[in-house]
Write a protein that holds these residues in place. Sequence first.
Motif, PDB file in Angstrom:
ATOM      1  N   ILE A  15       0.838  -1.206   0.000  1.00  0.00           N
ATOM      2  CA  ILE A  15       0.000   0.000   0.000  1.00  0.00           C
ATOM      3  C   ILE A  15       0.872   1.254   0.000  1.00  0.00           C
ATOM      4  CG2 ILE A  15      -1.581   1.361   1.406  1.00  0.00           C
ATOM      5  CD1 ILE A  15      -2.921  -1.223   2.249  1.00  0.00           C
ATOM      6  N   ILE A  16       1.883   1.254   0.864  1.00  0.00           N
ATOM      7  CA  ILE A  16       2.735   2.448   0.955  1.00  0.00           C
ATOM      8  C   ILE A  16       3.486   2.668  -0.351  1.00  0.00           C
ATOM      9  CG2 ILE A  16       4.775   3.394   2.077  1.00  0.00           C
ATOM     10  CD1 ILE A  16       3.717   2.153   4.660  1.00  0.00           C
ATOM     11  N   ILE A  19       1.051   4.024  -2.791  1.00  0.00           N
ATOM     12  CA  ILE A  19       0.706   5.419  -2.484  1.00  0.00           C
ATOM     13  C   ILE A  19       1.837   6.349  -2.884  1.00  0.00           C
ATOM     14  CG2 ILE A  19       0.401   7.035  -0.574  1.00  0.00           C
ATOM     15  CD1 ILE A  19      -1.374   5.053   0.772  1.00  0.00           C
ATOM     16  N   SER A  20       3.081   5.928  -2.576  1.00  0.00           N
ATOM     17  CA  SER A  20       4.157   6.865  -2.929  1.00  0.00           C
ATOM     18  C   SER A  20       4.302   6.983  -4.436  1.00  0.00           C
ATOM     19  CB  SER A  20       5.486   6.503  -2.261  1.00  0.00           C
ATOM     20  OG  SER A  20       5.663   5.137  -2.169  1.00  0.00           O
ATOM     21  N   LEU A  21       4.050   5.894  -5.179  1.00  0.00           N
ATOM     22  CA  LEU A  21       4.126   6.009  -6.638  1.00  0.00           C
ATOM     23  C   LEU A  21       3.007   6.896  -7.177  1.00  0.00           C
ATOM     24  CD1 LEU A  21       5.167   2.496  -7.935  1.00  0.00           C
ATOM     25  CD2 LEU A  21       6.548   4.504  -7.537  1.00  0.00           C
ATOM     26  N   VAL A  22       1.794   6.698  -6.641  1.00  0.00           N
ATOM     27  CA  VAL A  22       0.678   7.502  -7.143  1.00  0.00           C
ATOM     28  C   VAL A  22       0.891   8.975  -6.806  1.00  0.00           C
ATOM     29  CG1 VAL A  22      -1.768   7.974  -6.809  1.00  0.00           C
ATOM     30  CG2 VAL A  22      -1.002   5.642  -7.129  1.00  0.00           C
ATOM     31  N   ILE A  23       1.389   9.218  -5.587  1.00  0.00           N
ATOM     32  CA  ILE A  23       1.615  10.618  -5.211  1.00  0.00           C
ATOM     33  C   ILE A  23       2.702  11.227  -6.080  1.00  0.00           C
ATOM     34  CG2 ILE A  23       2.552  12.072  -3.374  1.00  0.00           C
ATOM     35  CD1 ILE A  23       0.809  10.686  -1.447  1.00  0.00           C
ATOM     36  N   ALA A  24       3.762  10.440  -6.358  1.00  0.00           N
ATOM     37  CA  ALA A  24       4.808  10.957  -7.241  1.00  0.00           C
ATOM     38  C   ALA A  24       4.238  11.254  -8.615  1.00  0.00           C
ATOM     39  CB  ALA A  24       5.944   9.954  -7.342  1.00  0.00           C
ATOM     40  N   MET A  25       3.364  10.352  -9.090  1.00  0.00           N
ATOM     41  CA  MET A  25       2.756  10.529 -10.406  1.00  0.00           C
ATOM     42  C   MET A  25       1.949  11.822 -10.439  1.00  0.00           C
ATOM     43  SD  MET A  25       0.939   7.312 -12.109  1.00  0.00           S
ATOM     44  CE  MET A  25      -0.762   7.712 -12.316  1.00  0.00           C
ATOM     45  N   CYS A  90      12.436   4.842  -2.993  1.00  0.00           N
ATOM     46  CA  CYS A  90      11.256   4.103  -2.517  1.00  0.00           C
ATOM     47  C   CYS A  90      11.445   3.518  -1.120  1.00  0.00           C
ATOM     48  CB  CYS A  90      10.917   2.977  -3.485  1.00  0.00           C
ATOM     49  SG  CYS A  90      10.132   3.565  -4.975  1.00  0.00           S
ATOM     50  N   ILE A  91      12.668   3.092  -0.783  1.00  0.00           N
ATOM     51  CA  ILE A  91      12.800   2.372   0.484  1.00  0.00           C
ATOM     52  C   ILE A  91      12.828   3.312   1.688  1.00  0.00           C
ATOM     53  CG2 ILE A  91      13.885   0.323  -0.481  1.00  0.00           C
ATOM     54  CD1 ILE A  91      16.546   1.344   0.346  1.00  0.00           C
ATOM     55  N   GLY A  92      12.932   4.611   1.438  1.00  0.00           N
ATOM     56  CA  GLY A  92      12.962   5.542   2.571  1.00  0.00           C
ATOM     57  C   GLY A  92      11.683   5.548   3.375  1.00  0.00           C
ATOM     58  N   SER A  93      10.573   5.146   2.742  1.00  0.00           N
ATOM     59  CA  SER A  93       9.271   5.259   3.411  1.00  0.00           C
ATOM     60  C   SER A  93       9.066   4.194   4.482  1.00  0.00           C
ATOM     61  CB  SER A  93       8.152   5.172   2.379  1.00  0.00           C
ATOM     62  OG  SER A  93       8.255   3.959   1.679  1.00  0.00           O
ATOM     63  N   ALA A  94      10.008   3.235   4.616  1.00  0.00           N
ATOM     64  CA  ALA A  94       9.778   2.080   5.498  1.00  0.00           C
ATOM     65  C   ALA A  94       9.647   2.472   6.962  1.00  0.00           C
ATOM     66  CB  ALA A  94      10.906   1.069   5.324  1.00  0.00           C
ATOM     67  N   TRP A  98       2.899   6.206   9.739  1.00  0.00           N
ATOM     68  CA  TRP A  98       1.824   6.867   9.000  1.00  0.00           C
ATOM     69  C   TRP A  98       0.628   7.151   9.884  1.00  0.00           C
ATOM     70  CZ3 TRP A  98       3.542   8.628   4.587  1.00  0.00           C
ATOM     71  CH2 TRP A  98       4.619   7.976   3.988  1.00  0.00           C
ATOM     72  N   GLY A  99       0.543   6.456  11.032  1.00  0.00           N
ATOM     73  CA  GLY A  99      -0.586   6.709  11.907  1.00  0.00           C
ATOM     74  C   GLY A  99      -0.428   5.900  13.176  1.00  0.00           C
ATOM     75  N   GLN A 100      -1.378   6.065  14.093  1.00  0.00           N
ATOM     76  CA  GLN A 100      -1.341   5.274  15.305  1.00  0.00           C
ATOM     77  C   GLN A 100      -1.842   3.865  15.004  1.00  0.00           C
ATOM     78  OE1 GLN A 100      -3.598   8.173  17.470  1.00  0.00           O
ATOM     79  NE2 GLN A 100      -1.972   8.359  18.993  1.00  0.00           N
ATOM     80  N   LYS A 101      -2.096   3.104  16.053  1.00  0.00           N
ATOM     81  CA  LYS A 101      -2.513   1.720  15.828  1.00  0.00           C
ATOM     82  C   LYS A 101      -3.979   1.642  15.450  1.00  0.00           C
ATOM     83  CE  LYS A 101       0.959  -0.379  18.764  1.00  0.00           C
ATOM     84  NZ  LYS A 101       1.846   0.805  18.696  1.00  0.00           N
TER      85      LYS A 101
END
Lengths: 346, 165
Positions: A15-16, A19-25, A90-94, A98-101
């Motif tokens: 998912i992440i 999301i990062s690809l779509v946001i980059a696009m 891409c691997i920086g997002s690991a 992104w949010g709480q539990k």
Amino acid sequence: METTDIIIKIVLVVIIFAISLVIAMYSTYAERKVAAFFQDRVGPNRAGPWGILQPLADGGKMFLKEEIIPSSASGILFIVGPSLAILTACIGSAVIPWGQKLTIGSTVIDLQVTDINVGILYIFGVVSLGVYGIMIGGWASNNKYSLLGAIRAASQNISYEISMGLSIIALLLVTGSLSLREIAEQQHGFWADGWFTWNVFKQPLGFLIFIVCAFAETNRTPFDLPECETELVGGYHTEYSSMKLGFYLFAEYINMFISSAVMATLYFGGYNFPFMDMINSPNLVTILGVVFLFGKIFMFIFFFMWIRWTIPRFRYDQLMNLGWKGLIPLAIANIVITGVVITFLN
Amino acid sequence: MESLSNKKKVLEVKPLNFMERIYLPAILKGLSITIKHFFRKPVTVRYPEQKREFSENFRGMHSLKRDEEGRERCTACGLCALSCPAEAITMTAAERQKGEEHLYREEKYAAVYEINMLRCIFCGLCEEACPKEAIYLDGDIVPSDMLRKDFIYGKDKLVEAPLNQ
């Protein structure tokens, strides 16, 4: 680790990544639209309503273009360059929380791929690897413009990484932790103990230094010397065509997204938002937190673009002067002041 | 030496002062200017759907006029061709036959009348030269085409549509 945990993590990674690809696009589309608005134009508006399909058209065009590898270029390295650029982007997002539990039934989903206790150092490592993509690509092209762009990228990234690291040290004095999850948790809410909880209010100077360095690290205007069209044709990607060029351009936008996320997490409270304690349902808080985090990220991306269409490019000596004589002493002074203030407050 | 126009201004390039050297005030000023433009109405004319209004004296494609009875005004005198600086106009004259009085106003008319739109510079001199008020550049922009020969417009394209009676 149980199987469900692994499946959850894999789904989260996918998912992440998506999301990062779509946001980059859509950042490419947003960039063109924002540029147009800043220049009193309307921007792309032919592909779909308001030109919303423009990134797909661009991507399709990129794929269908002829793949050219110059005969004098170094074959393998020429391909490794863009691959490395997009991989490190891409691997920086690991490690970004992104949010709480999120609790669904009895399963608790942690909205972070991995919470390593050296999160910031991991991001630094990945960011410094990113320059290898540019350097290898520029060098393998066997073109003087590419080489100059690559050299510029390398020296610029090295110079600005120092002040970026120093500005982070001052932040670490405040937070006392390298884990991004913990830093985000410390900024819970908006107001506590008579002061703002967000780090930007505790480290305004550090944030300023960090954001300037983030511009330099992502090769965005006013620090886009590695690819400056007016001097170096296309800089490090002069010889690239087709999707390899697309990868380089894409990597820049993913980097922009990731650095926006890092800035939002480190300084702007991450997924925290004002009055979050007044909502009773924890799941709702988590979802709203994700929305707020993305709002902050989009705000930063917009700021990147706003700066790009406002400020002209720095001259190379100005860039170096600013980095070495301006930001580094300032960052060191910031560390000293932060240390003194913390000592007196305790 | 004193310059002749007296407009010469010697600029002093001073070293930047502190506020200028930290860049930030200038950057903030620039950002405030660009954000004002961000919310301004775009000046774009979305061309094929939206057209900019022509000015009153706009000169577009030529049209050969008819008189109030629907007869062609042109008498093929050749003054337009003579006045044309780009030599874009050619014509062949013919004599009006019996029974053609409702088609042509005078005894002589243009059997062939051609304007090369690639040569035409839309100066409007043909309009001024015409003694019969037969040619006017009151049309739209000349449309694009693929072949050079298609830019030579004959009477089929130039003559005004006949009156509806």
